[in-house]
Design a protein around this motif. Structure first.
Motif, short mmCIF file in Angstrom:
data_model
loop_
_atom_site.label_atom_id
_atom_site.label_comp_id
_atom_site.label_asym_id
_atom_site.label_seq_id
_atom_site.Cartn_x
_atom_site.Cartn_y
_atom_site.Cartn_z
N ALA A 1 54.83 31.16 34.94
CA ALA A 1 55.00 32.57 34.77
C ALA A 1 53.92 33.17 34.03
CB ALA A 1 56.42 32.68 33.89
N LEU A 2 53.52 32.66 33.02
CA LEU A 2 52.35 33.12 32.05
C LEU A 2 51.10 33.54 32.98
CD1 LEU A 2 51.91 33.97 29.01
CD2 LEU A 2 50.94 31.84 28.82
N LEU A 3 50.89 32.57 33.75
CA LEU A 3 49.50 32.87 34.58
C LEU A 3 49.86 33.74 35.42
CD1 LEU A 3 48.00 29.43 35.62
CD2 LEU A 3 46.97 31.57 34.17
N ASN A 4 51.14 33.93 36.04
CA ASN A 4 51.51 35.12 37.13
C ASN A 4 51.33 36.34 36.46
OD1 ASN A 4 52.21 33.25 39.28
ND2 ASN A 4 54.19 33.39 38.82
N GLY A 5 51.88 36.39 34.98
CA GLY A 5 51.75 37.88 34.45
C GLY A 5 50.31 38.40 34.15
N THR A 6 49.49 37.18 34.01
CA THR A 6 48.06 37.53 33.53
C THR A 6 47.37 37.82 34.75
OG1 THR A 6 48.08 35.70 31.85
CG2 THR A 6 45.91 36.53 32.73
N HIS A 7 47.56 37.38 35.89
CA HIS A 7 46.78 37.90 37.19
C HIS A 7 47.55 39.07 37.43
CE1 HIS A 7 44.25 34.30 38.15
NE2 HIS A 7 45.35 33.73 37.63
N TYR A 8 48.72 39.32 37.36
CA TYR A 8 49.42 40.94 37.75
C TYR A 8 48.79 41.85 36.99
CZ TYR A 8 52.90 44.19 38.35
OH TYR A 8 53.69 45.40 38.49
N VAL A 9 48.64 41.72 35.60
CA VAL A 9 48.03 42.73 34.77
C VAL A 9 46.48 42.82 35.04
CG1 VAL A 9 47.39 43.35 32.50
CG2 VAL A 9 49.67 42.53 32.93
N ILE A 10 45.76 41.66 35.19
CA ILE A 10 44.48 41.70 35.60
C ILE A 10 44.15 42.39 36.92
CG2 ILE A 10 42.16 40.47 36.26
CD1 ILE A 10 43.02 38.64 33.88
N ASN A 11 44.92 42.09 37.86
CA ASN A 11 44.88 42.98 39.21
C ASN A 11 44.99 44.18 38.95
OD1 ASN A 11 44.09 40.29 40.41
ND2 ASN A 11 46.09 39.89 40.91
N HIS A 12 45.97 44.51 38.31
CA HIS A 12 46.19 46.12 38.10
C HIS A 12 45.15 46.63 37.38
CE1 HIS A 12 48.57 49.91 37.05
NE2 HIS A 12 47.91 49.64 36.08
N LEU A 13 44.57 46.21 36.46
CA LEU A 13 43.44 46.86 35.96
C LEU A 13 42.11 46.78 36.68
CD1 LEU A 13 43.51 44.99 32.29
CD2 LEU A 13 44.19 47.54 32.98
N ASN A 14 41.92 45.93 37.59
CA ASN A 14 40.81 45.77 38.46
C ASN A 14 41.26 46.94 39.61
OD1 ASN A 14 39.82 43.71 37.31
ND2 ASN A 14 40.41 42.15 38.73
N LYS A 15 42.23 47.07 39.98
CA LYS A 15 42.38 48.06 40.89
C LYS A 15 42.16 49.62 40.56
CE LYS A 15 46.13 49.46 44.22
NZ LYS A 15 47.44 49.16 44.91
N ASN A 16 42.87 49.89 39.20
CA ASN A 16 43.09 51.03 38.70
C ASN A 16 42.11 51.45 37.46
OD1 ASN A 16 45.59 51.78 40.31
ND2 ASN A 16 46.18 49.81 39.32
N THR A 17 41.45 50.72 37.07
CA THR A 17 40.71 51.15 35.92
C THR A 17 39.29 50.56 36.07
OG1 THR A 17 40.80 49.02 34.54
CG2 THR A 17 42.66 50.55 34.31
N ASP A 18 38.21 51.08 35.04
CA ASP A 18 36.89 50.69 35.17
C ASP A 18 36.81 49.39 34.54
OD1 ASP A 18 36.24 53.05 36.27
OD2 ASP A 18 35.86 54.05 34.54
N TRP A 19 37.74 48.68 34.15
CA TRP A 19 37.46 47.39 33.42
C TRP A 19 37.50 46.20 34.35
CZ3 TRP A 19 41.96 49.18 29.87
CH2 TRP A 19 41.49 50.38 29.12
N ALA A 20 37.17 46.50 35.55
CA ALA A 20 37.33 45.11 36.70
C ALA A 20 36.07 44.34 36.35
CB ALA A 20 37.04 45.86 38.14
N LYS A 21 36.30 42.89 36.40
CA LYS A 21 35.49 42.14 36.22
C LYS A 21 35.36 41.16 37.25
CE LYS A 21 35.51 42.60 31.26
NZ LYS A 21 36.27 43.90 31.20
N ARG A 22 34.04 40.81 37.97
CA ARG A 22 33.87 39.80 38.80
C ARG A 22 34.09 38.44 38.35
NH1 ARG A 22 28.55 41.54 41.70
NH2 ARG A 22 28.21 42.55 39.55
N ARG A 23 34.60 37.69 39.21
CA ARG A 23 34.81 36.09 38.65
C ARG A 23 34.16 35.28 39.80
NH1 ARG A 23 40.55 38.41 37.97
NH2 ARG A 23 40.84 37.67 40.08
#
Length: 202
Positions: A74-96
């Motif tokens: 659940a912790l990883l799910n929440g982390t990926h959910y927020v990171i994906n939101h930021l990658n999609k909607n902000t300038d803070w996207a980071k490649r992996r």
């Protein structure tokens, strides 16, 4: 409303831990949260600590520690959910590009230099999740900015795993990282005795 009130108090204390914790001469700086179920702590911490470190603390390593992998899902799910939101909607996207697994990823990109060598660059912040089942030594060799002990009430051998991991976020009296421990109180048979001991006798 009560969630918002308590999140304010929680993050006020978390900011105090991080302000005093790394690189300050303190005996112990960190946080232990004993909570009841369904209070949203997992998702609050996935966004407010793990995703924050990944996006705003360059070169940081955040380790998620749990007794079994199912306990940190659940912790990883929440982390990926927020990171994906930021990658999609902000300038803070980071490649992996170099490390990009569900349970271990790093903010970096790879290119080939003129001499043909592969070069990894970027923010270099990193998140890894580890199961400590049958191996309390899993964290040895790391140097972490934050170590998050998830589902601590079900973490068999929590105290031993914490003690072994302590050099990854502290050097003598100097804290080089911040340990965060949280779990549901009442899971005594499943490891809650260690959580209780650490909570009342830090």
């Amino acid at each position: 409303p009560r969630f918002l009130d308590h999140q304010y108090y929680l993050f006020h204390e978390i900011e105090e831990c991080f302000a005093e914790g790394p690189y300050k001469l303190k005996a112990l700086i960190g946080m232990i949260i004993a909570k009841s179920r369904r209070k949203g702590i997992t998702f609050v911490n996935s966004g407010g600590i793990i995703t924050y470190n990944y996006n705003f603390i360059p070169g940081s390593l955040t380790t998620i520690a749990a007794y079994e992998a199912v306990h940190y899902n659940a912790l990883l799910n929440g982390t990926h959910y927020v990171i994906n939101h930021l990658n999609k909607n902000t300038d803070w996207a980071k490649r992996r590009q170099k490390i990009n697994r569900r349970d271990h990823f790093r903010a970096s990109y790879v290119y080939t230099a003129q001499d043909g060598n592969e070069i990894e660059e970027g923010y270099m912040s990193e998140v890894q999740a580890k199961s400590f089942k049958d191996d309390p030594f899993k964290a040895i060799g790391d140097s972490v900015y934050t170590m998050c002990f998830e589902a601590a009430g079900r973490f068999k051998g929590l105290l031993e795993a914490y003690t072994i991991a302590e050099p990854t976020f502290r050097d003598g009296e100097i804290m080089t990282g911040v340990p965060m421990i949280w779990g549901t109180g009442g899971d005594v048979e499943a490891g809650g005795k260690d959580l209780e001991e650490m909570f009342y006798n830090p």
